[in-house]
Every structure is written in structure tokens, then in C-alpha cells.
Scaffold this active site. Sequence first.
Site, PDB file in Angstrom:
ATOM      1  N   ASP A 213      -6.489  -7.081   4.361  1.00 57.88           N
ATOM      2  CA  ASP A 213      -7.628  -6.420   3.718  1.00 57.88           C
ATOM      3  C   ASP A 213      -8.521  -7.468   3.060  1.00 57.88           C
ATOM      4  O   ASP A 213      -9.737  -7.495   3.254  1.00 57.88           O
ATOM      5  CB  ASP A 213      -7.108  -5.422   2.671  1.00 57.88           C
ATOM      6  CG  ASP A 213      -8.236  -4.718   1.949  1.00 57.88           C
ATOM      7  OD1 ASP A 213      -9.175  -4.267   2.630  1.00 57.88           O
ATOM      8  OD2 ASP A 213      -8.187  -4.623   0.707  1.00 57.88           O
TER       9      ASP A 213
ATOM     10  N   ASP B 105      -2.767 -18.281   0.304  1.00 61.12           N
ATOM     11  CA  ASP B 105      -3.708 -18.991  -0.577  1.00 61.12           C
ATOM     12  C   ASP B 105      -4.450 -20.086   0.193  1.00 61.12           C
ATOM     13  O   ASP B 105      -5.668 -20.235   0.109  1.00 61.12           O
ATOM     14  CB  ASP B 105      -3.017 -19.532  -1.845  1.00 61.12           C
ATOM     15  CG  ASP B 105      -1.654 -20.166  -1.585  1.00 61.12           C
ATOM     16  OD1 ASP B 105      -1.181 -20.148  -0.430  1.00 61.12           O
ATOM     17  OD2 ASP B 105      -1.061 -20.705  -2.541  1.00 61.12           O
TER      18      ASP B 105
ATOM     19  N   ASP C 123     -12.576  -9.104   4.345  1.00 60.57           N
ATOM     20  CA  ASP C 123     -13.828  -9.107   3.568  1.00 60.57           C
ATOM     21  C   ASP C 123     -14.306 -10.544   3.366  1.00 60.57           C
ATOM     22  O   ASP C 123     -15.496 -10.837   3.454  1.00 60.57           O
ATOM     23  CB  ASP C 123     -13.631  -8.448   2.187  1.00 60.57           C
ATOM     24  CG  ASP C 123     -13.920  -6.947   2.205  1.00 60.57           C
ATOM     25  OD1 ASP C 123     -13.613  -6.290   3.219  1.00 60.57           O
ATOM     26  OD2 ASP C 123     -14.441  -6.425   1.192  1.00 60.57           O
TER      27      ASP C 123
ATOM     28  N   TYR D 269       0.824  -1.212   0.000  1.00 62.85           N
ATOM     29  CA  TYR D 269       0.000   0.000   0.000  1.00 62.85           C
ATOM     30  C   TYR D 269       0.856   1.260   0.000  1.00 62.85           C
ATOM     31  O   TYR D 269       0.454   2.292  -0.529  1.00 62.85           O
ATOM     32  CB  TYR D 269      -0.887   0.050   1.252  1.00 62.85           C
ATOM     33  CG  TYR D 269      -2.174  -0.708   1.150  1.00 62.85           C
ATOM     34  CD1 TYR D 269      -2.193  -2.082   0.966  1.00 62.85           C
ATOM     35  CD2 TYR D 269      -3.400  -0.050   1.265  1.00 62.85           C
ATOM     36  CE1 TYR D 269      -3.382  -2.776   0.890  1.00 62.85           C
ATOM     37  CE2 TYR D 269      -4.592  -0.735   1.197  1.00 62.85           C
ATOM     38  CZ  TYR D 269      -4.577  -2.106   1.008  1.00 62.85           C
ATOM     39  OH  TYR D 269      -5.759  -2.788   0.935  1.00 62.85           O
TER      40      TYR D 269
ATOM     41  N   LYS E 246       3.179 -15.240   2.465  1.00 57.89           N
ATOM     42  CA  LYS E 246       3.489 -15.951   1.218  1.00 57.89           C
ATOM     43  C   LYS E 246       5.005 -16.137   1.207  1.00 57.89           C
ATOM     44  O   LYS E 246       5.723 -15.687   0.307  1.00 57.89           O
ATOM     45  CB  LYS E 246       2.978 -15.117   0.027  1.00 57.89           C
ATOM     46  CG  LYS E 246       3.065 -15.811  -1.307  1.00 57.89           C
ATOM     47  CD  LYS E 246       1.987 -16.884  -1.518  1.00 57.89           C
ATOM     48  CE  LYS E 246       2.197 -17.608  -2.826  1.00 57.89           C
ATOM     49  NZ  LYS E 246       1.308 -18.760  -3.013  1.00 57.89           N
TER      50      LYS E 246
HETATM   51  C1  IPM Z   1     -10.390  -0.992   4.061  1.00 56.25           C
HETATM   52  C2  IPM Z   1     -10.441  -0.440   2.647  1.00 56.25           C
HETATM   53  C3  IPM Z   1      -9.224   0.413   2.369  1.00 56.25           C
HETATM   54  C4  IPM Z   1      -8.006  -0.509   2.408  1.00 56.25           C
HETATM   55  C5  IPM Z   1      -9.240   1.206   1.058  1.00 56.25           C
HETATM   56  C6  IPM Z   1     -10.496   2.029   0.912  1.00 56.25           C
HETATM   57  C7  IPM Z   1      -8.048   2.087   0.940  1.00 56.25           C
HETATM   58  O1  IPM Z   1     -10.593  -1.465   1.721  1.00 56.25           O
HETATM   59  O2  IPM Z   1     -10.327  -0.192   4.999  1.00 56.25           O
HETATM   60  O3  IPM Z   1     -10.445  -2.206   4.214  1.00 56.25           O
HETATM   61  O4  IPM Z   1      -7.704  -1.175   1.406  1.00 56.25           O
HETATM   62  O5  IPM Z   1      -7.370  -0.556   3.457  1.00 56.25           O
HETATM   63 MN    MN Z   2     -10.997  -3.402   2.597  1.00 57.02          MN
END
Ligand code: IPM
Ligand code: MN
Length: 372
Positions: A245, A221, A249, A142, A189
Site C-alpha cells: 500500500d 526501509d 503511493d 489489515y 522486514k
Molecule cells: C488502497 C487504499 C485502501 C488500502 C484503504 C482505503 C483501505 O489505501 O486501496 O490502496 O489501504 O488498501
Molecule cells: Mn492505498
Amino acid sequence: MKIKIALLNGDGIGPEVTAQAVKCLQAVEETFGHEFILTEAKVGAAAIEATGDPLPKATLALCKESDAVLFGSIGDPKYDNDPDANVRPEQGLLRLRKELGLFCNIRPIKVFPTLMEKSPLKKKIIAGTDFVIFRELTGGIYFGEKSLSEDGTTATDSCTYTEKEVSQIAHLAFKAAKGRRKKVTLVDKANVLESSRLWRRVVKKIAESYPEVTLDFMFIDNAAMQLLIKPTQFDVILTENMFGDILSDEGSAIGGSIGLLPSASIGENYALFEPVHGSYPQATGKDIANPIASILSVAMLLDHFKLDEESRAVVIAVLKSIKKGIVSPDLSTSSKYGTNHIGDFISGNIRDSDDYLILNKENIWLGKSTII
Ligand code: IPM
Ligand code: MN
Ligand code: NAD
């Protein structure tokens, strides 16, 4: 207690969900006799529209003079659909994390027993899931060097980690594990990436200072698969920025909706609380967004200031809304309840109820152990 809170609503559903979180903060303030001083500032696309900058100086200054930041979400399709835009809403959040030194992002994932059937996974797989992701937040790909060749045909994002960056979050992960089921899984990884091999070396060494905690390793993975086939094997997942990240999700699907997941971002001097989800632009202004991730982020904020009873009151009010079926359409397609109504119900429950004094700690979704 007096707490100065910078309120950064952001874009899309951000303002709608933080409005519900603020109702809950106000209910806690009145019920428990605290003083929460909230000051709003712009961030993300809203800030670009107003000032040209996704993190205006005034916003950063406000965050630095506050005790905590309550963050909504940023992002807008206008920028998502334009790869050539040089100024982007996400830069506001990334710079804020870097400027405040928020290196440790804590993302707890638990299943609510009453929501088990909302998960795309089988009940027998997800029952008992309770893990927390410690995601490194201010390093890695990042924040590495980026480049695009002049002819626009070659692009680079480099991933760099230092021993210090790895060790500062690793210590926090081990400390958290001590108060939980005493297991840390480093997800990386290391079979391919030099930066992952640095993580393994540093974390292995640190593990020696926490003999009561078991450390194991998993490639990203495989971890992405294990999360779906046996999520109960995880206690504390320690991982770098990008892997954390993605895994969070993915993990949100276990519990039925990303609209339920809160997070805390901690550094040496500052702390920020925000949902795991984004600005969900399709839902903007429709009163359908789930406000629980933002409300539980308030619970994490209260925990951070050691306001345990207060945090518990928020969590119990959330559990009540879920139990009574007062939930948004992501959890019930036939739901007739909107974002605002859910916020009113949960904040009303914080005010009215005194069950948090008698409820068994077993019932608490966010155990103290998830927060440092
Ligand atoms: C999160 C988001 C952010 C990230 C983006 C919006 C920069 O996806 O907070 O999880 O990737 O960290
Ligand atoms: Mn995110
Ligand atoms: P998103 O999290 O905004 O939405 C993905 C999906 O998750 C939605 O389609 C919806 O089905 C569900 N969802 C998200 N929040 C919900 C809620 N509160 N209630 C119910 N359902 C919810 O991710 P995206 O669509 O990939 O990104 C949209 C924008 O948000 C992009 O601009 C992205 O950069 C940004 N983003 C910001 C943050 C942040 O502010 N921390 C995090 C992730 C994405």
C-alpha cells in the site's frame, strides 16, 4: 464478448472518474462489438448513508454474480476525522476484497515519456522506470486481530500470514516476471518480523520452480529509498499488504501523479479493477480529478478478459490525451481541461481512431506482461 460488470462508484471523486471509465467501456463496446452489462451498487460512505452498511448484502451479491467489478474509491472526511466511528467506509472495500478472495493486487508503475518533467525526480533517474507491484491484499496486519483495551489506552493490530497466503501470490509474481525482465524483489522486514521471515522461506522455495527468474530481497526501509534513487532496478516487487500500500503511493510520484495509476485485484474466482488513489475529497464535484487511473483500470479489465486489441485501444487513446496536453490540473497547473472533457476526449479517440492497429507495441504503456 458479453461481460457482466458490477459498477461500484463509491465516494468523493469515485463517481466522477468511473463515469469517464464507463464512457471508455461503452466506446470499446460499440467499436469492437461487445456487450458490457453494467449494474451499479453502493459501497463505502454512500452505502453507510443509505443502509448503515459500507458493503450492503445486495452489493456483495451483485459482485458475486458479475464477471468483474469496476470500483471507484471510498472514504469521507466525516469518518477520517472521527477515530471513534465504528462503521467506516474502508471496511466496505476491505470486506469486499476478503469476500471475493482478491489476494493479489497488481499495481503497474511506468513513466510516460511525455510526462517526465512532471515528476519531482530528475529525468535521468526515472527514465525507463517500468515495474509492477504484486501486493498481497487479503492478509497481514489489515486483517489480523484488533483490540482496544477497555480504558482506551492500549491498542493492538496483529500481522499474521500463512504459507498458503504467501505462496499463492508468489506464484503469480514469478509467472508475471517470466513474461517481463525476469526479476522478483521480495520486499519485507525480515530482520525484525517473524511474518517476513516466513515470506522469505516460502518465496525462496517457490523460486526454485522458476529458475529463469532471479529473486532478490530488500528490506522495506531500504526499498522506500531505492524507489526514489534508482527505480529502474525494479521489475516485479512482491510484498505484503501494508508495505505494498505504502510503496505504491510512493511509486506514483515517480510518474508525476497518483491520478495515473490503475490496479487489478485478482483471486481464484473474481476480479476487481480500481485506481490506486482514494476519494480525494477536496476535489469532489469540481471536475478536476484525473480520470486516467480509472480509465487504465478499464484497460486492465479488458486485458484480464484477453481483449488485447481493445485494451491497447484504450491505452493509446490515453497516450494521445497526454501527448496533446489534454490533462487535468495535477499534471498541468494551467490546465483548462476537466475530468469530463478528458473522458470525452479519450472515449472519442477509442471510437474514431484506428491507429491502434498499426502502432508499435513498444508504445504501449501497459504491456501485456503486467497482467496475468
Ligand atoms: C488502497 C487504499 C485502501 C488500502 C484503504 C482505503 C483501505 O489505501 O486501496 O490502496 O489501504 O488498501
Ligand atoms: Mn492505498
Ligand atoms: P487520496 O488518494 O484520496 O488523495 C491524496 C492526494 O492524491 C490528493 O490530495 C491529490 O493531490 C492526489 N490525488 C488522488 N487522486 C487523484 C486524482 N484522481 N487526480 C488528481 N490527483 C489525485 O488519499 P487520501 O487523501 O489519503 O485519502 C482520502 C480518502 O480516500 C480517505 O478516506 C481514504 O481512506 C480513502 N482512500 C480510499 C482508497 C480506495 O478507495 N481504494 C484508496 C486510498 C485512500
